[in-house]
Design a protein around this motif. Structure first.
Motif, PDB file in Angstrom:
ATOM      1  N   LEU A 102       0.834  -1.206   0.000  1.00 28.86           N
ATOM      2  CA  LEU A 102       0.000   0.000   0.000  1.00 28.86           C
ATOM      3  C   LEU A 102       0.862   1.247   0.000  1.00 28.86           C
ATOM      4  N   GLY A 103       0.863   1.948  -1.126  1.00 25.01           N
ATOM      5  CA  GLY A 103       1.442   3.279  -1.167  1.00 25.01           C
ATOM      6  C   GLY A 103       0.363   4.284  -0.823  1.00 25.01           C
ATOM      7  N   LEU A 104       0.607   5.124   0.168  1.00 25.50           N
ATOM      8  CA  LEU A 104      -0.400   6.072   0.636  1.00 25.50           C
ATOM      9  C   LEU A 104       0.216   7.454   0.766  1.00 25.50           C
ATOM     10  N   GLY A 105      -0.476   8.447   0.195  1.00 22.33           N
ATOM     11  CA  GLY A 105       0.028   9.811   0.237  1.00 22.33           C
ATOM     12  C   GLY A 105      -1.074  10.810   0.533  1.00 22.33           C
ATOM     13  N   ALA A 106      -0.694  12.072   0.602  1.00 16.61           N
ATOM     14  CA  ALA A 106      -1.635  13.120   0.986  1.00 16.61           C
ATOM     15  C   ALA A 106      -2.517  13.575  -0.169  1.00 16.61           C
ATOM     16  N   GLY A 107      -2.142  13.259  -1.414  1.00 21.02           N
ATOM     17  CA  GLY A 107      -2.903  13.734  -2.562  1.00 21.02           C
ATOM     18  C   GLY A 107      -2.441  15.118  -2.974  1.00 21.02           C
ATOM     19  N   TRP A 108      -2.586  15.413  -4.286  1.00 20.99           N
ATOM     20  CA  TRP A 108      -2.085  16.705  -4.767  1.00 20.99           C
ATOM     21  C   TRP A 108      -2.867  17.261  -5.957  1.00 20.99           C
ATOM     22  N   TYR A 109      -3.572  16.416  -6.691  1.00 22.40           N
ATOM     23  CA  TYR A 109      -4.147  16.824  -7.975  1.00 22.40           C
ATOM     24  C   TYR A 109      -5.561  17.367  -7.749  1.00 22.40           C
ATOM     25  N   GLU A 110      -5.632  18.680  -7.569  1.00 22.92           N
ATOM     26  CA  GLU A 110      -6.900  19.305  -7.189  1.00 22.92           C
ATOM     27  C   GLU A 110      -7.974  19.129  -8.254  1.00 22.92           C
ATOM     28  N   ALA A 111      -7.590  19.144  -9.536  1.00 22.86           N
ATOM     29  CA  ALA A 111      -8.585  19.081 -10.609  1.00 22.86           C
ATOM     30  C   ALA A 111      -9.400  17.797 -10.561  1.00 22.86           C
ATOM     31  N   GLU A 112      -8.778  16.665 -10.213  1.00 24.35           N
ATOM     32  CA  GLU A 112      -9.539  15.420 -10.198  1.00 24.35           C
ATOM     33  C   GLU A 112     -10.529  15.387  -9.031  1.00 24.35           C
ATOM     34  N   HIS A 113     -10.205  16.075  -7.965  1.00 26.71           N
ATOM     35  CA  HIS A 113     -11.145  16.171  -6.854  1.00 26.71           C
ATOM     36  C   HIS A 113     -12.375  16.969  -7.275  1.00 26.71           C
ATOM     37  N   ALA A 114     -12.154  18.067  -7.979  1.00 26.79           N
ATOM     38  CA  ALA A 114     -13.284  18.860  -8.460  1.00 26.79           C
ATOM     39  C   ALA A 114     -14.109  18.080  -9.472  1.00 26.79           C
TER      40      ALA A 114
END
Length: 310
Positions: A102-114
């Protein structure tokens, strides 16, 4: 050095495409097949046929491969409830016979969240989520069978959880933490990770990150030698300059961009570059392969690069 194939399915790949590459990855003798965990295409392109969910994909591959390790580089803490993620990963670990990481990170790609209606907190907020998720997920997995698990955090609260199912791997599947954060990232890696990934950094940048996480291990009272170190880069290998140029173009780069920001060239040149990362302490390298239709590319790396670095 272990060589792992790393794919970016959000750029346009079906499950069948990924299955084909995963099977060739296994046939060629690579250590692992990893995929990104993204829901939106990056840069130019339409991303057709559309995104595939990382953990649904890995569940399918778990049943259709036998040896290679399978994992994400990396899943975003903003995508899934950690209790549910712990169940999913444990189940895929069972389905694979204990081959999941399991690779787990904080996330960064704002556009995919929107694009898909996902909350996107600010950077400190995302790291708060990641911190709680690492503690919560490992806490669920490590709770002995028959005991209950409670968690009281700012973002998540669990009460009397049976902490099931259990993964096959004990104490739990390896966790990969990576990134360039100066304080929280190396501290989290030292506390929770089996592997630290320096990501897409040049040699000097990789050394800085490796030194930083080794220091964090020492501060935490952990032997730095118990933490695996890895790097990742877009990789293009060709038998000659013409083949390198063709494959670089298929991967979306010029040869100049490849040599500046990736790892590419003839097999001998790539072996030399991977050796330089190994000298920094990298014992695993993720080969980011962009053209998933070019299986001959994997064959060439397996025959002319892999034997010289593994």
């Amino acid at each position: 050095m272990l060589l792992r194939i790393f794919t970016e399915p959000q750029q346009g790949a079906s499950y069948d495409d990924l299955l084909t590459v995963a099977r060739r990855t296994e046939e060629c003798g690579f250590d692992a097949f990893f995929r990104s965990d993204h829901y939106l295409v990056m840069g130019d392109g339409d991303g057709l046929p559309g995104p595939t969910d990382a953990w649904i994909t890995l569940a399918g591959l778990a049943r259709e491969t036998q040896r290679i390790k399978l994992g994400t580089l990396v899943s975003s803490a903003t995508f899934r409830n950690p209790g549910v993620l712990a169940i999913s990963v444990a189940q895929v670990d069972q389905m694979s016979g204990g081959r999941v990481e399991l690779g787990l990170g904080a996330g960064w790609y704002e556009a995919e969240h929107a694009a898909y209606g996902l909350d996107f907190p600010d950077t400190p907020g995302r790291f708060d989520l990641l911190t709680e998720q690492l503690e919560l997920i490992t806490g669920l997995w490590d709770t002995p069978v028959g005991e209950k698990y409670d968690f009281a955090g700012k973002h998540y609260q669990l009460k009397d959880s049976p902490a099931l199912p259990k993964p096959v791997q004990q104490p739990h599947p390896p966790i990969i933490v990576g990134g360039a954060g100066k304080k929280r990232t190396p501290a989290l890696a030292a506390q929770y990770a089996a592997e630290f990934n320096a990501g897409f950094r040049d040699l000097d940048g990789t050394k800085v990150l490796f030194d930083r996480v080794r220091a964090a291990c020492t501060t935490a009272g952990r032997d730095p030698e118990t933490l695996a170190l890895s790097a990742a880069h877009r990789v293009v290998v060709g038998k000659d300059d013409a083949e390198v140029e063709r494959r670089a173009a298929a991967a979306g780069w010029s040869v100049e961009e490849l040599h500046k920001s990736g790892v590419g060239g003839t097999p001998a040149q790539v072996v030399d570059k991977l050796g330089q990362f190994a000298e920094l302490g990298a014992d695993r390298f993720y080969l980011q392969i962009m053209d998933l239709t070019d299986l001959d590319h994997l064959d060439l790396i397996a025959s002319d690069v892999l034997p010289h670095v593994s």
